[in-house]
Motif scaffolding. Sequence first.
Motif, mmCIF file in Angstrom:
data_model
loop_
_atom_site.group_PDB
_atom_site.id
_atom_site.type_symbol
_atom_site.label_atom_id
_atom_site.label_comp_id
_atom_site.label_asym_id
_atom_site.label_seq_id
_atom_site.Cartn_x
_atom_site.Cartn_y
_atom_site.Cartn_z
ATOM 1 N N MET A 199 -14.593 3.535 16.154
ATOM 2 C CA MET A 199 -14.129 3.653 17.534
ATOM 3 C C MET A 199 -15.230 3.065 18.402
ATOM 4 N N ARG A 200 -14.943 2.848 19.650
ATOM 5 C CA ARG A 200 -15.977 2.372 20.568
ATOM 6 C C ARG A 200 -16.677 3.577 21.171
ATOM 7 N N SER A 201 -17.970 3.635 20.982
ATOM 8 C CA SER A 201 -18.748 4.758 21.497
ATOM 9 C C SER A 201 -19.360 4.364 22.821
ATOM 10 N N ARG A 202 -19.060 5.097 23.864
ATOM 11 C CA ARG A 202 -19.569 4.761 25.185
ATOM 12 C C ARG A 202 -21.030 5.160 25.286
ATOM 13 N N ILE A 203 -21.915 4.193 25.287
ATOM 14 C CA ILE A 203 -23.319 4.464 25.569
ATOM 15 C C ILE A 203 -23.759 3.472 26.637
ATOM 16 N N CYS A 204 -23.151 3.599 27.809
ATOM 17 C CA CYS A 204 -23.258 2.593 28.857
ATOM 18 C C CYS A 204 -24.528 2.765 29.672
ATOM 19 N N ALA A 205 -25.350 1.741 29.726
ATOM 20 C CA ALA A 205 -26.594 1.823 30.472
ATOM 21 C C ALA A 205 -26.353 1.780 31.974
ATOM 22 N N SER A 206 -25.283 1.163 32.430
ATOM 23 C CA SER A 206 -25.023 1.114 33.861
ATOM 24 C C SER A 206 -23.524 1.148 34.126
ATOM 25 N N ALA A 207 -22.818 1.917 33.320
ATOM 26 C CA ALA A 207 -21.366 1.931 33.440
ATOM 27 C C ALA A 207 -20.916 2.751 34.624
ATOM 28 N N ASN A 264 -10.205 27.719 39.517
ATOM 29 C CA ASN A 264 -10.937 28.498 40.515
ATOM 30 C C ASN A 264 -11.597 27.659 41.595
ATOM 31 N N GLY A 265 -11.283 26.381 41.629
ATOM 32 C CA GLY A 265 -11.800 25.531 42.701
ATOM 33 C C GLY A 265 -13.295 25.333 42.644
ATOM 34 N N LEU A 266 -13.850 25.144 41.457
ATOM 35 C CA LEU A 266 -15.291 25.035 41.263
ATOM 36 C C LEU A 266 -15.685 23.618 40.841
ATOM 37 N N PRO A 267 -16.927 23.227 41.082
ATOM 38 C CA PRO A 267 -17.385 21.898 40.643
ATOM 39 C C PRO A 267 -17.506 21.836 39.125
ATOM 40 N N PHE A 268 -17.411 20.632 38.597
ATOM 41 C CA PHE A 268 -17.453 20.432 37.148
ATOM 42 C C PHE A 268 -17.949 19.034 36.856
ATOM 43 N N ALA A 269 -18.845 18.933 35.889
ATOM 44 C CA ALA A 269 -19.385 17.649 35.458
ATOM 45 C C ALA A 269 -19.491 17.640 33.950
ATOM 46 N N PHE A 270 -19.416 16.459 33.355
ATOM 47 C CA PHE A 270 -19.601 16.377 31.902
ATOM 48 C C PHE A 270 -20.192 15.030 31.520
ATOM 49 N N ALA A 271 -20.997 15.044 30.465
ATOM 50 C CA ALA A 271 -21.587 13.811 29.953
ATOM 51 C C ALA A 271 -20.479 12.920 29.412
ATOM 52 N N SER A 272 -20.488 11.673 29.833
ATOM 53 C CA SER A 272 -19.457 10.739 29.373
ATOM 54 C C SER A 272 -20.023 9.618 28.519
ATOM 55 N N ALA A 273 -21.349 9.551 28.392
ATOM 56 C CA ALA A 273 -21.948 8.536 27.520
ATOM 57 C C ALA A 273 -23.364 8.958 27.139
ATOM 58 N N VAL A 274 -23.752 8.606 25.926
ATOM 59 C CA VAL A 274 -25.102 8.886 25.422
ATOM 60 C C VAL A 274 -25.694 7.620 24.838
ATOM 61 N N ARG A 281 -29.862 10.821 24.277
ATOM 62 C CA ARG A 281 -30.116 11.141 25.683
ATOM 63 C C ARG A 281 -28.852 10.842 26.468
ATOM 64 N N ILE A 282 -28.623 11.614 27.507
ATOM 65 C CA ILE A 282 -27.428 11.442 28.331
ATOM 66 C C ILE A 282 -27.677 10.318 29.321
ATOM 67 N N ILE A 283 -26.816 9.331 29.366
ATOM 68 C CA ILE A 283 -27.022 8.211 30.291
ATOM 69 C C ILE A 283 -25.887 8.053 31.292
ATOM 70 N N GLY A 316 -33.263 9.999 30.524
ATOM 71 C CA GLY A 316 -31.854 10.027 30.888
ATOM 72 C C GLY A 316 -31.526 11.108 31.899
ATOM 73 N N LEU A 317 -30.250 11.484 31.947
ATOM 74 C CA LEU A 317 -29.754 12.505 32.860
ATOM 75 C C LEU A 317 -29.904 13.892 32.251
ATOM 76 N N PRO A 318 -29.943 14.930 33.072
ATOM 77 C CA PRO A 318 -29.974 16.289 32.510
ATOM 78 C C PRO A 318 -28.724 16.547 31.674
ATOM 79 N N ALA A 319 -28.914 17.160 30.517
ATOM 80 C CA ALA A 319 -27.775 17.489 29.655
ATOM 81 C C ALA A 319 -26.912 18.554 30.332
ATOM 82 N N ASP A 320 -25.679 18.672 29.877
ATOM 83 C CA ASP A 320 -24.755 19.653 30.457
ATOM 84 C C ASP A 320 -25.144 21.078 30.107
ATOM 85 N N HIS A 321 -25.971 21.247 29.079
ATOM 86 C CA HIS A 321 -26.371 22.573 28.623
ATOM 87 C C HIS A 321 -27.884 22.621 28.525
ATOM 88 N N TYR A 322 -28.408 23.799 28.278
ATOM 89 C CA TYR A 322 -29.840 23.948 28.069
ATOM 90 C C TYR A 322 -30.076 24.974 26.957
#
Length: 594
Positions: free
Chosen positions: A17-25, A140-150, A167-169, A210-216
């Motif tokens: 499959m195509r794995s999204r690891i986009c440096a500037s996507a 519940n009308g709350l913000p949400f974010a998720f990593a879409s490429a590594v 790393r999350i990019i 990279g970006l902060p991961a969604d979890h810690y």
Amino acid sequence: MLTFYPGAVEEIEGLGMRSRICASAIVAGVVSLAGATAPSSALAQTTPTQFDQSSDATAPLSPVRTDRSWRILRDRWTATDEKAYEDFITAIGESNCRTTDQCLKHAANVYRGSNPRGVNYFADCADLPYTLRGYFAWMNGLPFAFASAVAPNGYTRDVRYVASGNRIIEKAVVINWPGQQPMDGPDVLRRVSNYVSTAMYRYHPEEKRGLPADHYSSSVDPRSIRPGTNIYDPNGHVAVVYRVDPDGRIHYIDAHPDNSITRGVYGRKFVRARPTMGAGFKNWRPVQLVGATRAPDGSLVGGRYTYTQNSDLEDFSVDQYFGNGTQNKRQWQGASFAFNGQRLNYYDWVRTAVAGRNLVYDPLTETRNMMRGLCDDLTYRVYAVEEAVSGGINRKAQPSRLPQNIYGTSGEWETYSTPSRDARLKTSFVELRDEIARFVELVENGSERVKYTGTDVRADLLSVYRQEVVACSITYTNSAGAPVELGFDEVQNRLFDLSFDPYHCPERRWGATDPAELASCKDGSTKRAWYEAEQRLRNQTERTYDVRMDFSLAQLRSGAKGSGKISPPDIDVVGLLSSPASQIRADIEGTISQ
């Protein structure tokens, strides 16, 4: 319609499959690193930034949705929201739902009445935590974010199993724009399924690139390990904690490629591994929508997302990787774990630390609980095999080669085969025997870590074992459509004969060797040959993702490197309890060395 602005997308060889690891996507139409913009409500790309405070944090949370819309009413999750999320996860876990779709439409889900008509929910193991978190945020009308490429921190054929971690990019975030329709909730969840994989959990706990991961990486204690905590197994699996017992037993739900939901208890099937692989317990990183404005309907529009840094998280800890004593971060394998001065192995430490007190084990209760968990696992396997049969996979021709790796692949094999599930099952049977051996040793040595008031621990353990054997049975449907009942002991005896190969008849999927049971199997000579040649792979409990396994039949027959073990491990509990004390001590020493 959302617009996509493609950046640099690299294809990872071997994924299928195509794995999204986009440096500037760019994800779904907002400002990109290249500067392009799109005005529509979108999943927006984000960049690393510090957590900002906002005066909207205490805005009242009221019923939020009209049909499919995702209106954001709060700029962050409050402690009340997090507690409600814990309750939501607990209710799902305690229910009897068997798929993600069933769970989110089940009476246990207090938000089921707000589900739009005609929407079906899907999640495999990696998607499940994000799907549950995203669904709750949407409702519940709350913000949400998720990593879409590594991006991998080293060469790999598959970002899901890279030894040096990722790393999350790129991140996708829910942002609505002034004058535009709100984000579509089901569409966001669908995109979660498209983008998220276990690669998003595979990062060093102190990764700074990279970006902060969604979890810690969370502290291992009663406050931090709670419903909603995620457990990552670097062998390619993720689970969600839904209950923690007072004695530290951690109950989880997990999903599988066929969309099924199963339940289990944390143990050795979740391996401890090098920190770069990110194994272990992970809590959700707090996010905040900053710079947004209130629209006339009270919802937040515009803005950008920020993320709490590890240094600002009260329960961030790397103890689960490097031990809770003096830490040598170059020698993670030598980490020591202790509670109240008592040195423990890793899994005992986790359970004791989560309980928050020194534990005294009741060998009989522990054995009973482990066996009931195994019985549940066997029942879940019935459903998995039925999915393959319902899909007609066993009626298809046997492929000329196995996948490049039978544990980590894609497509039909990933959805319907069971090598990873079966490996976890076998590990649990090995753990049962090892733990019983340990309890016998502790009792006979007069250890204070066990509570036993009887006079013959072996006889009492054997009695409990036999009671649970009688109480557990499963029934599968054979190729003729007839039910076949198997007792716990029968499945245990044929455990390493259970075929993980979805192209085999259900009889072989359940390890049938007796001609009478095999009479209804329609497999021809080719499939019979493959079944026999795959025995070495069935003998192993380790999931080896770094080994190329696209063997031909001839290679399997010749015992090619990486094609499994000559013999399976010992799981004979009855034989163990009849062994002399010296043999049990040898078993325990062998387990400790492993």
